[in-house]
Design a protein around this motif. Structure first.
Motif, PDB file in Angstrom:
ATOM      1  N   UNK B 101       0.228 -37.632   6.972  1.00  8.88           N
ATOM      2  CA  UNK B 101       0.321 -38.363   8.238  1.00  8.88           C
ATOM      3  C   UNK B 101      -0.816 -39.348   8.491  1.00  8.88           C
ATOM      4  N   UNK B 102      -0.461 -40.390   9.198  1.00  8.65           N
ATOM      5  CA  UNK B 102      -1.453 -41.354   9.687  1.00  8.65           C
ATOM      6  C   UNK B 102      -2.295 -40.654  10.755  1.00  8.65           C
ATOM      7  N   UNK B 103      -3.599 -40.841  10.656  1.00  6.89           N
ATOM      8  CA  UNK B 103      -4.482 -40.158  11.602  1.00  6.89           C
ATOM      9  C   UNK B 103      -5.744 -40.988  11.821  1.00  6.89           C
ATOM     10  N   UNK B 104      -6.230 -40.950  13.043  1.00  5.91           N
ATOM     11  CA  UNK B 104      -7.508 -41.602  13.345  1.00  5.91           C
ATOM     12  C   UNK B 104      -8.553 -40.529  13.619  1.00  5.91           C
ATOM     13  N   UNK B 105      -9.772 -40.747  13.134  1.00  3.48           N
ATOM     14  CA  UNK B 105     -10.868 -39.803  13.337  1.00  3.48           C
ATOM     15  C   UNK B 105     -12.086 -40.534  13.884  1.00  3.48           C
ATOM     16  N   UNK B 116      -7.551 -31.472   8.259  1.00  2.00           N
ATOM     17  CA  UNK B 116      -6.376 -32.346   8.051  1.00  2.00           C
ATOM     18  C   UNK B 116      -6.033 -32.414   6.558  1.00  2.00           C
ATOM     19  N   UNK B 117      -7.058 -32.605   5.738  1.00  2.00           N
ATOM     20  CA  UNK B 117      -6.824 -32.694   4.299  1.00  2.00           C
ATOM     21  C   UNK B 117      -6.295 -31.353   3.761  1.00  2.00           C
ATOM     22  N   UNK B 118      -6.898 -30.275   4.201  1.00  2.00           N
ATOM     23  CA  UNK B 118      -6.448 -28.958   3.722  1.00  2.00           C
ATOM     24  C   UNK B 118      -5.000 -28.698   4.134  1.00  2.00           C
ATOM     25  N   UNK B 119      -4.696 -28.986   5.401  1.00  2.00           N
ATOM     26  CA  UNK B 119      -3.365 -28.660   5.919  1.00  2.00           C
ATOM     27  C   UNK B 119      -2.288 -29.610   5.409  1.00  2.00           C
ATOM     28  N   UNK B 120      -2.609 -30.888   5.390  1.00  2.00           N
ATOM     29  CA  UNK B 120      -1.586 -31.884   5.106  1.00  2.00           C
ATOM     30  C   UNK B 120      -1.462 -32.237   3.631  1.00  2.00           C
ATOM     31  N   UNK B 123      -2.491 -27.590   1.126  1.00  2.00           N
ATOM     32  CA  UNK B 123      -1.832 -26.304   1.332  1.00  2.00           C
ATOM     33  C   UNK B 123      -0.351 -26.443   1.614  1.00  2.00           C
ATOM     34  N   UNK B 124       0.226 -27.527   1.154  1.00  8.01           N
ATOM     35  CA  UNK B 124       1.655 -27.703   1.399  1.00  8.01           C
ATOM     36  C   UNK B 124       2.442 -27.433   0.133  1.00  8.01           C
ATOM     37  N   UNK B 125       3.621 -26.860   0.328  1.00  8.96           N
ATOM     38  CA  UNK B 125       4.456 -26.522  -0.820  1.00  8.96           C
ATOM     39  C   UNK B 125       4.928 -27.776  -1.561  1.00  8.96           C
ATOM     40  N   UNK B 126       5.031 -28.884  -0.802  1.00  7.59           N
ATOM     41  CA  UNK B 126       5.629 -30.081  -1.402  1.00  7.59           C
ATOM     42  C   UNK B 126       4.667 -30.810  -2.337  1.00  7.59           C
ATOM     43  N   UNK B 127       3.404 -30.423  -2.299  1.00  4.47           N
ATOM     44  CA  UNK B 127       2.432 -31.152  -3.112  1.00  4.47           C
ATOM     45  C   UNK B 127       2.820 -31.037  -4.590  1.00  4.47           C
TER      46      UNK B 127
END
Lengths: 118, 290
Positions: B101-105, B116-120, B123-127
């Motif tokens: 996802x697009x995100x601003x920090x 964000x990096x860990x979750x998106x 740790x995703x099955x689709x990776x």
């Protein structure tokens, strides 16, 4: 006072991701205090999954700005680090030694490299 | 006022188009700005980071931004990664899980970014199936890019990121943009040297070169990133001010953008099928580090 203290980076940072320079600074503060008191320090990489040069520059690299190499070598030990983490740390340490040896000369040498490439 | 964008790929031409959009809009305040995408038949999702940075700067000057005439396919991509939700549209589910996802920090958001990096991403099955070593190198690279933006951008407006998997191409694109002072100005302020925008990027990619202030050595992050990309067979592009720098197939090329980008963008393209072992040529003794 203990003869040796052990610092777990995982505990200081509160995460296996040792990536932020600001977190490296927290580790540095502890290491600096211990080295100033001539304590032997074991720095444990236990549970750390990710490291960056930015973190290690702050945590360890900047030690070379205030302590000499012999002092760091005799007091600081690394534990539980994987080979590639040691490789990154070694690179950070070598870079820091060079930097603090003569920062101006170091910067100039790289500028000359740049001029030769242009 | 209405502005048009062409197709957006992550390449020199598209960075130039985004820089021109900035140049044409940078003086606008309290205006209604329409970004017309009728000619934008393709939009590389990771480029939302650079596009979003420019639109954010418009919003920061209290312009009302409206994105119009979006081709259906592009609208789908930009809705799945959450980009259009920043401009009044809904996010739609990413059924195949190919978007990051697009995100601003903000620059203080190191831990938020890490999560964000860990979750998106990790740790995703689709990776895509990546070797353990590649995954580790990849995550280190992404954090190096973010740290670089945190340490050098000197921005209050934030850091923007976005990514995309391409399962059929075994490719993963990830881009981080900031609205900071740029590499050229950083070097000028730090060393007094005035380089061209392209020379400034070359300077920053040299090992040991840093514009950090104080007693903190640096100058390894981008070099480590380049070493990794060289081994992986991917590509890295850096845009800062009007400089464009690309490293691909162990070859570096630089070009000039027609207008300056308002900050710095680092964009990487990773080959996820890479089976390199990244093993060291010799054992490193923990007793022999210092």
């Amino acid at each position: 006072m203990p003869e040796e203290i052990k610092i777990y980076m995982f505990e200081v940072v509160g995460s296996p991701l040792c990536v932020a320079s600001s977190d490296g600074q927290k580790v540095y503060e502890r290491l600096k205090t211990a080295l100033e008191m001539d304590l032997n320090v074991v720095l444990s990489f236990h549970n750390v999954t990710t490291l960056t040069s930015a973190f290690l520059n702050a945590a360890i690299g900047q030690l070379y700005g205030i302590f000499d190499t012999d002092q760091i070598r005799s007091l600081l030990k690394i534990e539980d680090a994987e080979q590639d983490d040691l490789a990154l740390l070694k690179r950070v340490v070598d870079n820091a030694k060079l930097y603090f040896k003569n920062p101006e000369k170091f910067n100039r040498a790289i500028q000359e490299t740049l001029n030769n490439e242009a | 006022m209405r502005f048009f964008l062409p197709k957006i790929h992550h390449d020199h031409t598209s960075f130039d188009a985004l820089a021109r959009l900035y140049a044409e809009t940078k003086e606008l305040n309290f205006n209604k700005v329409e970004i017309d995408l009728r000619e934008t038949y393709w939009f590389d999702a990771d480029m939302c980071a650079a596009f979003g940075a420019i639109l954010y700067s418009l919003g920061d000057r209290l312009n009302k931004v409206n994105i119009i005439h979006i081709p259906q396919e592009v609208e789908t991509i930009l809705s799945k990664n959450g980009f259009l939700s920043h401009y009044g549209r809904l996010t739609i589910p990413d059924r195949w899980g190919t978007t990051i996802p697009y995100q601003r920090f903000d620059v203080e958001d190191d831990h938020f970014f890490a999560n964000y990096i860990e979750d998106e991403l990790l740790h995703r099955d689709e990776i895509p199936d990546m070797s353990r070593e590649l995954l580790k190198k990849f995550r280190e690279s992404i954090f190096e890019i973010f740290s670089n933006a945190v340490l050098h951008s000197r921005t209050d407006l934030g850091i923007f990121s976005c990514g995309q998997f391409f399962p059929k191409k075994d490719q993963l694109d990830f881009t981080v943009a900031d609205l900071g002072v740029g590499i050229q100005k950083n070097i000028k302020d730090c060393t007094g040297e005035k380089y061209t925008p392209e020379e400034a990027i070359i300077w920053a990619t040299e090992e040991g070169h840093t514009t950090k202030e104080g007693n903190l050595p640096g100058g390894l992050g981008l070099k480590l990133l380049i070493d990794f990309i060289d081994l992986n067979g991917g590509c890295i592009q850096i845009v800062s001010d009007a400089g464009y720098w690309q490293r691909k197939n162990r070859t570096t090329k630089t070009e000039r953008l027609s207008c300056p980008f308002p900050g710095t963008v680092v964009s990487i393209e990773i080959k996820t099928s890479d089976t390199n072992t990244y093993t060291l040529t010799h054992e490193i003794d923990a007793e022999d580090i210092f």
